[in-house]
Design an enzyme around this catalytic site. Structure first.
Site, short mmCIF file in Angstrom:
data_model
loop_
_atom_site.label_atom_id
_atom_site.label_comp_id
_atom_site.label_asym_id
_atom_site.label_seq_id
_atom_site.Cartn_x
_atom_site.Cartn_y
_atom_site.Cartn_z
N ARG A 227 63.88 -75.21 79.03
CA ARG A 227 62.81 -75.10 78.05
C ARG A 227 61.50 -75.33 78.37
O ARG A 227 60.53 -74.73 78.03
CB ARG A 227 63.29 -75.93 77.00
CG ARG A 227 62.38 -75.93 75.88
CD ARG A 227 62.31 -74.63 75.13
NE ARG A 227 61.87 -74.60 73.99
CZ ARG A 227 61.73 -73.52 73.00
NH1 ARG A 227 62.09 -72.34 73.42
NH2 ARG A 227 61.02 -73.75 71.89
N ASP B 95 48.36 -63.15 75.82
CA ASP B 95 49.90 -63.26 76.05
C ASP B 95 50.17 -62.73 77.48
O ASP B 95 49.93 -61.37 77.54
CB ASP B 95 50.70 -62.33 74.79
CG ASP B 95 52.00 -62.23 75.04
OD1 ASP B 95 52.63 -62.90 76.26
OD2 ASP B 95 52.88 -62.03 74.12
N SER C 161 59.00 -60.22 70.16
CA SER C 161 59.46 -60.66 71.52
C SER C 161 60.58 -60.12 71.62
O SER C 161 60.83 -58.99 71.53
CB SER C 161 59.58 -62.29 71.62
OG SER C 161 60.05 -62.54 73.09
N HIS D 118 51.73 -66.20 74.26
CA HIS D 118 52.86 -65.45 73.73
C HIS D 118 53.33 -65.77 72.27
O HIS D 118 53.73 -65.01 71.41
CB HIS D 118 54.11 -65.17 74.32
CG HIS D 118 55.27 -64.61 74.12
ND1 HIS D 118 55.37 -63.14 73.68
CD2 HIS D 118 56.49 -64.84 73.82
CE1 HIS D 118 56.36 -62.95 73.18
NE2 HIS D 118 57.28 -63.84 73.51
N ASP D 119 53.25 -67.13 72.00
CA ASP D 119 53.61 -67.85 70.72
C ASP D 119 52.69 -67.63 69.53
O ASP D 119 53.01 -67.67 68.43
CB ASP D 119 53.79 -69.38 70.68
CG ASP D 119 55.17 -69.76 71.42
OD1 ASP D 119 55.79 -68.84 71.38
OD2 ASP D 119 55.07 -70.96 71.39
#
EC number: 2.3.1.46
Length: 379
Positions: free
Chosen positions: A227, A323, A157, A356-357
């Site tokens: 968040r 992602d 990232s 994405h994680d």
């Protein structure tokens, strides 16, 4: 919490704080007269200093990438699945350096630290830092550690952006670059998500223009919302569907505007609340702006091929099918530019439902490919 550490763990680790007195000129035109960087290291630096690997962290990351600070620590470092004996970044082979970047809130100089010129918390007075500034500070860190050249610079990232910038700013100091789930610059949509998150913080009455610490308050509401928005973008629709679906937290719908009724609502609120207790609001603003500003090709007529013509490293890029924050197409932009610039590059698009994680997770195909590339690096 572990009482005996796994055989593939680096075990107990201790952070170090390094102080730098030489002023650091920043992209903004401002400078830091002095600053601290907090690091952790794993493994041993060999006699020729040829086995060093730099870990660059993403937005909310820090120096604690592997191992445990105590036997009571509930979770290991944020990339423990990839760093340790027998893992992709094998500490029997490599000397690994992880740091908390400038502007962070885990011990390195940042908005939450004390300004030595005033004796007060920097707050909003901490200058804007960019990916280029981070790389320059990391180069000074390498000098301090006696590392002339990194065997590899690795990051996912925002960390991948730093790894890429290293090859541009210091081509002779990087042998291998691993850029995972990253991009050559943010899309308009990504900038938009970051702006929504920033506005959540800026509109919190307790943000107080960034000087909230002087008043003994924290803009928790804004941080929590920021968040929550960000976390949605880190997961795929498939992952959220599989994990939560439309499962209720309550026995039945309450038909009440203020009730937390779905499991996914409860999860996001928990993630936001937990984040708001450990992260600094000014750091969040700074990190998202650094993401927005990253665009190394802008200095080369927006030509990524020209930008990468001077790099000397070999590259490994990996992306994940689901992602959508940094889609595989963004990694392929870098791959295509490297090929056009006649550079050595390996690329793998990994089928994974986590979004994405995924770059943080112990996905077998990912770890296998990661290990395969790292095993090829000679030290």
């Amino acid at each position: 919490m572990p009482t005996v550490f796994p055989d593939d763990s680096v075990g107990l680790v201790s952070p170090q704080t390094l102080h730098f007195n030489e002023p650091l000129e920043l992209t903004s035109g401002k400078s830091l007269a002095e600053y601290d960087l907090v690091i952790e290291t794993y493994g041993e630096l060999n006699a020729t200093q040829s086995n060093a690997v730099l870990i660059c962290h993403a937005l909310s990351g820090h120096h604690h990438a592997a191992g445990y600070h105590s036997v009571d620590e509930r979770k290991p470092g944020w990339w423990d699945s990839c760093i340790g004996p027998g893992k992709p970044i094998d500490t029997r082979k490599f000397f690994v350096v992880a740091l908390n970047n400038l502007g962070g809130c885990n011990g390195s100089s940042g908005p939450a630290s004390i300004n030595p010129a005033t004796g007060k918390v920097y707050g909003a007075d901490f200058p804007m830092v960019t990916v280029e500034d981070w790389v320059h500070s990391q180069a000074r860190l390498a000098d301090r550690l006696g590392i002339r050249q990194w065997a590899a610079v690795v990051g996912g990232s925002l960390g991948g952006m730093q790894a890429l910038q290293w090859t541009i700013s210091y081509p002779e100091r990087v042998r291998h670059c691993l850029c995972i789930a990253s991009a050559p610059k943010l899309s308009a949509q990504n900038i938009a998500f970051n702006e929504v998150a920033r506005q959540a913080i800026l509109s919190d009455p307790e943000f107080l223009g960034g000087y909230f610490q002087e008043q003994g308050v924290i803009p928790k509401r804004g941080l929590k919302l920021a968040r929550m928005v960000g976390h949605i973008t880190y997961l795929s629709d498939d992952a959220m569907g599989a994990k939560f679906g439309r499962v209720l937290k309550t026995e039945k719908l309450n038909y009440d505007l203020h009730s937390v009724e779905f499991q996914v609502e409860s999860y996001l609120r928990y993630q936001g609340e937990e984040f708001s207790t450990r992260f600094d609001a000014n750091t969040y603003l700074l990190m998202t702006k650094a993401l927005d500003y990253f665009d190394p090709a802008a200095a080369h007529g927006d030509d990524l091929v020209r930008t990468l013509e001077g790099v000397e490293a070999d590259f490994c890029l990996m992306s994940f099918t689901t992602d959508w924050r940094f889609s595989p197409a963004r990694s392929r932009e870098i791959v295509d530019a490297l090929i056009a610039a006649k550079k050595n590059v390996s690329y793998l698009e990994i089928d994974a439902p986590q979004g994405h994680d995924a770059f943080l997770m112990p996905i077998p195909r990912y770890l296998q490919a990661f290990s395969g590339y790292m095993n090829r690096i000679s030290v």
